[in-house]
Design a protein around this motif. Structure first.
Motif, short mmCIF file in Angstrom:
data_model
loop_
_atom_site.label_atom_id
_atom_site.label_comp_id
_atom_site.label_asym_id
_atom_site.label_seq_id
_atom_site.Cartn_x
_atom_site.Cartn_y
_atom_site.Cartn_z
N TYR A 19 18.55 -18.57 -1.45
CA TYR A 19 19.47 -17.87 -0.57
C TYR A 19 20.83 -18.05 -1.11
CZ TYR A 19 21.65 -17.69 4.06
OH TYR A 19 22.50 -17.71 5.02
N ASN A 20 21.24 -19.32 -1.46
CA ASN A 20 22.54 -19.47 -2.20
C ASN A 20 22.89 -18.68 -3.41
OD1 ASN A 20 23.36 -21.19 0.15
ND2 ASN A 20 22.33 -23.08 -1.12
N GLU A 21 21.80 -18.61 -4.23
CA GLU A 21 22.11 -17.81 -5.65
C GLU A 21 22.11 -16.48 -5.10
OE1 GLU A 21 22.23 -17.04 -9.36
OE2 GLU A 21 22.18 -18.99 -8.28
N ILE A 22 21.44 -15.71 -4.20
CA ILE A 22 21.46 -14.26 -3.71
C ILE A 22 23.15 -14.10 -3.36
CG2 ILE A 22 20.93 -12.55 -1.96
CD1 ILE A 22 17.99 -13.90 -2.26
N GLY A 35 22.27 -7.02 4.68
CA GLY A 35 21.63 -8.12 5.58
C GLY A 35 21.09 -9.38 4.54
N LEU A 36 21.23 -10.39 5.05
CA LEU A 36 20.56 -11.54 4.30
C LEU A 36 20.27 -12.51 5.33
CD1 LEU A 36 19.79 -13.17 1.66
CD2 LEU A 36 22.21 -14.00 1.70
N ALA A 37 18.90 -13.26 5.15
CA ALA A 37 18.58 -14.47 6.10
C ALA A 37 17.70 -15.30 5.52
CB ALA A 37 17.97 -13.74 7.38
N LEU A 136 16.51 -15.26 -9.95
CA LEU A 136 15.72 -16.07 -8.92
C LEU A 136 14.43 -16.37 -9.41
CD1 LEU A 136 16.11 -13.72 -5.93
CD2 LEU A 136 17.34 -15.70 -6.51
N ALA A 137 14.04 -16.20 -10.67
CA ALA A 137 12.97 -16.78 -11.33
C ALA A 137 12.73 -18.42 -11.47
CB ALA A 137 12.59 -16.32 -12.71
N PRO A 138 13.76 -18.99 -11.53
CA PRO A 138 13.72 -20.50 -11.51
C PRO A 138 13.33 -21.04 -10.12
CG PRO A 138 15.78 -19.83 -12.42
CD PRO A 138 15.09 -18.65 -11.85
#
Length: 166
Positions: A19-22, A35-37, A136-138
């Motif tokens: 979430y933080n990476e996004i 939007g993001l949740a 996001l792979a990690p």
């Protein structure tokens, strides 16, 4: 066209990190978010939703933000503040069944985000898939994705706007 993407994780820690990476990827222009949740399901099966507030250069306005909140509510059966139930909720379910967010998609989401698991839900208007996936792979996770066509998105926003006002 916008993409509604649900990524489920085995732990809340993994989901929070993704979430933080996004949010960083949004700042780096790898993804443009409407939007993001972060959705967590505790050990008792209760769903909790966290969102970053203004996601930055949103572009969809209030109707798009309300649409994202409604989509989260429908996917996870979590009522959002300001969501009017009754006729509006029924109309949205009817409209959603015509799109990629049909009952099969909703069931895949529901079965992948169960007690003790977490998910990140994003509504992206633009996405550089290779950079996004690599970043996001990690964090691991299981991806459930659907694309809303521009027509479907407009229809859902129309259905949302057509409902009664509280």
């Amino acid at each position: 066209m916008a993409d509604l993407i649900v990524i489920s994780f085995d732990s809340e820690t993994q989901a929070e990190a993704a979430y933080n990476e996004i949010q960083v990827l949004q700042n780096d222009l790898v993804v443009e978010l409407a939007g993001l949740a972060l959705v967590t399901v505790d050990g008792e099966g209760k769903t909790h939703v966290q969102h970053p507030g203004a996601v930055g250069n949103v572009g969809l306005g209030a109707a798009g933000g309300a649409l994202f909140g409604t989509l989260i509510g429908i996917l996870f059966f979590v009522p959002f503040v300001g969501l009017v139930f009754g006729g509006l909720f029924g109309a949205l379910f009817a409209g959603i069944d015509k799109t990629g967010l049909n009952a099969e998609f909703r069931e895949r989401v529901k079965s992948s985000v169960t007690a003790g698991r977490s998910a990140v839900v994003l509504y992206a208007t633009k996405l550089t898939e290779d950079k996004f996936a690599a970043a996001l792979a990690p964090y691991g996770g299981t991806v459930v994705q659907t694309s809303l066509s521009a027509e479907d998105e407009k229809a859902l926003i129309h259905d949302l706007d057509a409902g009664p006002r509280g």
